[in-house]
Design a protein around this motif. Structure first.
Motif, PDB file in Angstrom:
ATOM      1  N   ARG A 140      -7.969  11.295  -5.456  1.00 56.64           N
ATOM      2  CA  ARG A 140      -7.712   9.889  -5.735  1.00 56.64           C
ATOM      3  C   ARG A 140      -8.985   9.152  -6.138  1.00 56.64           C
ATOM      4  O   ARG A 140      -8.982   8.346  -7.072  1.00 56.64           O
ATOM      5  CB  ARG A 140      -7.087   9.227  -4.511  1.00 56.64           C
ATOM      6  CG  ARG A 140      -6.711   7.768  -4.722  1.00 56.64           C
ATOM      7  CD  ARG A 140      -6.001   7.204  -3.496  1.00 56.64           C
ATOM      8  NE  ARG A 140      -5.616   5.822  -3.700  1.00 56.64           N
ATOM      9  CZ  ARG A 140      -4.945   5.100  -2.823  1.00 56.64           C
ATOM     10  NH1 ARG A 140      -4.571   5.644  -1.672  1.00 56.64           N
ATOM     11  NH2 ARG A 140      -4.641   3.847  -3.082  1.00 56.64           N
ATOM     12  N   GLU A 141     -10.069   9.425  -5.442  1.00 54.52           N
ATOM     13  CA  GLU A 141     -11.345   8.784  -5.773  1.00 54.52           C
ATOM     14  C   GLU A 141     -11.826   9.216  -7.147  1.00 54.52           C
ATOM     15  O   GLU A 141     -12.348   8.399  -7.923  1.00 54.52           O
ATOM     16  CB  GLU A 141     -12.393   9.141  -4.726  1.00 54.52           C
ATOM     17  CG  GLU A 141     -12.168   8.507  -3.363  1.00 54.52           C
ATOM     18  CD  GLU A 141     -13.181   8.993  -2.341  1.00 54.52           C
ATOM     19  OE1 GLU A 141     -13.714   8.139  -1.600  1.00 54.52           O
ATOM     20  OE2 GLU A 141     -13.456  10.213  -2.287  1.00 54.52           O
ATOM     21  N   ALA A 142     -11.661  10.496  -7.461  1.00 52.83           N
ATOM     22  CA  ALA A 142     -12.098  11.007  -8.760  1.00 52.83           C
ATOM     23  C   ALA A 142     -11.293  10.370  -9.891  1.00 52.83           C
ATOM     24  O   ALA A 142     -11.850   9.960 -10.920  1.00 52.83           O
ATOM     25  CB  ALA A 142     -11.953  12.524  -8.789  1.00 52.83           C
ATOM     26  N   VAL A 143      -9.979  10.287  -9.705  1.00 53.50           N
ATOM     27  CA  VAL A 143      -9.119   9.676 -10.716  1.00 53.50           C
ATOM     28  C   VAL A 143      -9.471   8.209 -10.910  1.00 53.50           C
ATOM     29  O   VAL A 143      -9.576   7.715 -12.035  1.00 53.50           O
ATOM     30  CB  VAL A 143      -7.633   9.823 -10.310  1.00 53.50           C
ATOM     31  CG1 VAL A 143      -6.746   8.939 -11.192  1.00 53.50           C
ATOM     32  CG2 VAL A 143      -7.194  11.278 -10.410  1.00 53.50           C
ATOM     33  N   ALA A 144      -9.668   7.496  -9.815  1.00 53.35           N
ATOM     34  CA  ALA A 144      -9.993   6.077  -9.882  1.00 53.35           C
ATOM     35  C   ALA A 144     -11.309   5.843 -10.609  1.00 53.35           C
ATOM     36  O   ALA A 144     -11.456   4.876 -11.364  1.00 53.35           O
ATOM     37  CB  ALA A 144     -10.052   5.482  -8.476  1.00 53.35           C
TER      38      ALA A 144
END
Length: 212
Positions: A140-144
């Motif tokens: 999720r952090e990478a996508v964001a």
């Protein structure tokens, strides 16, 4: 909805279930949502007289709408699409929180890959064409991160562009495309939403082949 009917952002977000006929698979465009300084209001009429129209809904979109209706409650006035608090969708927030992360997950903006347990790699190309990357502990952090920092990417309005281009490329008469797009002039349809399609030259030659 936008990809299958060519509706504008405001027409999608202002849509109510009463305007959708699931039997005939038709949507009536009769109102639009307008956002000014973060406040969303509803106008009981589209952008122009031509904007008030009936648009056929393709099977794939009708199926997704049926699933959406079962999964999510309608808004207070019967709105089809709302935010998590049943309020109106705001374009800037939707773009940041839903649209661009969805592009990343679909492989249309940057790249996110798993390197190991609690280790994800985010990669993107900056405006200068330099390949960049960073590591995160969750997907999720990478996508964001990619959604926030990567330049470019498909715009919501590009769905409307693709819709019109696909119809013209498949031989739908321009006046019919004009009608479902809500344009007052066919020249608007041709100039703004169509471009040269694959196989154009051969189709033109084929059109005269039988005249020899």
């Amino acid at each position: 909805m936008a990809g299958g009917t060519g509706l504008r952002w405001g027409e999608c977000t202002g849509l109510r279930w009463e305007s959708l006929n699931v039997t005939t698979k038709t949507v009536e465009v009769v109102r639009v949502a307008v956002e000014v300084a973060g406040t969303v209001t509803i106008k009981p009429y589209p952008k122009s007289r031509a904007g008030r129209r009936a648009v056929p809904v393709p099977d794939f979109a009708a199926d997704l709408l049926a699933a959406h209706q079962e999964a999510f409650p309608a808004g207070p006035r019967g709105e089809v699409f709302t935010n998590s608090s049943a309020g109106p969708l705001r374009r800037t927030l939707f773009r940041a929180r839903v649209w661009r992360p969805s592009l990343v997950r679909a492989g249309l903006l940057g790249d996110v890959s798993r390197l190991g347990h609690f280790k994800w790699r985010a990669a993107w190309v900056d405006l200068d064409g330099v390949k960049c990357s960073a590591e995160f502990t969750t997907e999720r952090e990478a996508v964001a991160h990619v959604a926030k920092i990567a330049p470019g990417g498909l715009r919501f309005h590009d769905l409307r562009h693709s819709y019109a281009t696909e119809l013209v490329s498949r031989g739908v008469p321009v006046n019919d495309v004009q009608a479902v797009m809500g344009h007052e002039k066919p020249s608007t349809t041709l100039n703004l939403y169509t471009h040269r399609s694959d196989g154009r030259d051969q189709r033109i030659r084929d059109a005269f082949a039988s005249s020899r």
